[in-house]
Design a protein around this motif. Structure first.
Motif, PDB file in Angstrom:
ATOM      1  N   THR A  49      24.490 116.105 -10.774  1.00  0.00           N
ATOM      2  CA  THR A  49      23.380 115.965  -9.589  1.00  0.00           C
ATOM      3  C   THR A  49      23.056 117.084  -9.718  1.00  0.00           C
ATOM      4  OG1 THR A  49      24.802 113.928  -9.103  1.00  0.00           O
ATOM      5  CG2 THR A  49      23.033 114.833  -7.567  1.00  0.00           C
TER       6      THR A  49
ATOM      7  N   LYS B 230      20.644 117.812 -12.386  1.00  0.00           N
ATOM      8  CA  LYS B 230      19.660 117.679 -12.056  1.00  0.00           C
ATOM      9  C   LYS B 230      18.313 117.789 -11.685  1.00  0.00           C
ATOM     10  CE  LYS B 230      21.842 114.189 -15.544  1.00  0.00           C
ATOM     11  NZ  LYS B 230      22.049 112.151 -15.099  1.00  0.00           N
ATOM     12  N   ARG B 231      18.936 117.973 -10.177  1.00  0.00           N
ATOM     13  CA  ARG B 231      17.737 118.181  -9.287  1.00  0.00           C
ATOM     14  C   ARG B 231      17.059 119.357  -9.274  1.00  0.00           C
ATOM     15  NH1 ARG B 231      17.519 113.183  -5.316  1.00  0.00           N
ATOM     16  NH2 ARG B 231      18.717 111.542  -6.159  1.00  0.00           N
TER      17      ARG B 231
ATOM     18  N   ASN C  59      16.815 121.092 -11.551  1.00  0.00           N
ATOM     19  CA  ASN C  59      16.018 121.325 -12.751  1.00  0.00           C
ATOM     20  C   ASN C  59      14.352 120.399 -11.742  1.00  0.00           C
ATOM     21  OD1 ASN C  59      17.583 123.334 -14.365  1.00  0.00           O
ATOM     22  ND2 ASN C  59      18.193 121.011 -15.289  1.00  0.00           N
TER      23      ASN C  59
END
Length: 219
Positions: A20, A23-24, A26
């Motif tokens: 997580t 992803k966040r 980026n």
């Protein structure tokens, strides 16, 4: 499938938390880049992971952006302090002005009561006298108004009492007439008594046999 709403709390699973974060991070970097390009804004982004690893993004130079930020914060703090000091000065001036007004009012009140008149000039004494006369005129007018209202109220009460007294007199004058009618024609329950004609009754007392009446005499 419908994506469920993410609950805002710490992810307990280490692997899920790391995925997580990547992803966040980026996505955040991408949004910062888009903001700098689309809006021609100077953007600087600094992110530290849970392990202390640094990730950063800057549209120009991150050091220049940080220096600019610190200078702006310092100027804002200086402006805030200056504005606070100016507000304090205004409040102080207002307090002094209000204190002077209160002092003038107290002095005027003492003079109206007849105190501290030694330092007054003829013009000031004349002004105080006119002010007292105006006050007396207003007081007398208010007193006359109250007296007039009281008199009108008393007259209204007197009128009501006279009307009540008149009704009582009318009721009292009707009672003997009803009583006389009742004694002549009947009692209070509506029973009428017959009227008996007046009869002459002989009340002389004599001893002896009754006298015989001769024929042809009226009884």
């Amino acid at each position: 499938m419908v994506r469920g709403k993410t609950q805002m709390k710490r992810i307990e699973d280490t692997a899920s938390r790391q995925v997580t974060f990547s992803k966040r991070r980026n996505g955040l970097m991408k949004k910062a880049f888009e903001l700098s390009v689309l809006c021609d804004a100077e953007v600087a982004l600094v992110v530290f992971s849970a392990r202390g690893k640094l990730y950063e993004f800057s549209s120009s130079s991150i050091n220049n952006t940080l220096d600019r930020y610190q200078m702006r914060v310092k100027d804002a703090g200086h402006l805030t302090t200056k504005a606070f000091e100016e507000d304090m000065e205004h409040e102080k001036d207002d307090a002094q002005t209000l204190a002077k007004k209160i002092e003038c009012i107290e002095a005027s009140k003492r003079k109206l009561l007849g105190n501290d008149l030694e330092s007054c000039s003829m013009e000031e004494l004349h002004r105080i006298e006119n002010q007292l006369e105006r006050s007396l005129t207003k007081i007398r007018a208010k007193r006359s108004q109250l007296l007039t209202e009281q008199i009108d109220k008393l007259k209204e009460e007197e009128k009501k009492l006279l009307q009540q007294n008149t009704r009582l007199w009318e009721m009292c004058s009707m009672q003997p007439l009803r009583a006389s009618r009742t004694s002549k024609h009947g009692d209070d329950h509506g029973v009428f008594l017959p009227q008996t004609p007046n009869m002459d009754v002989e009340t002389d007392l004599f001893i002896g046999p009754p006298k015989r009446r001769r024929s042809g005499q009226n009884p």
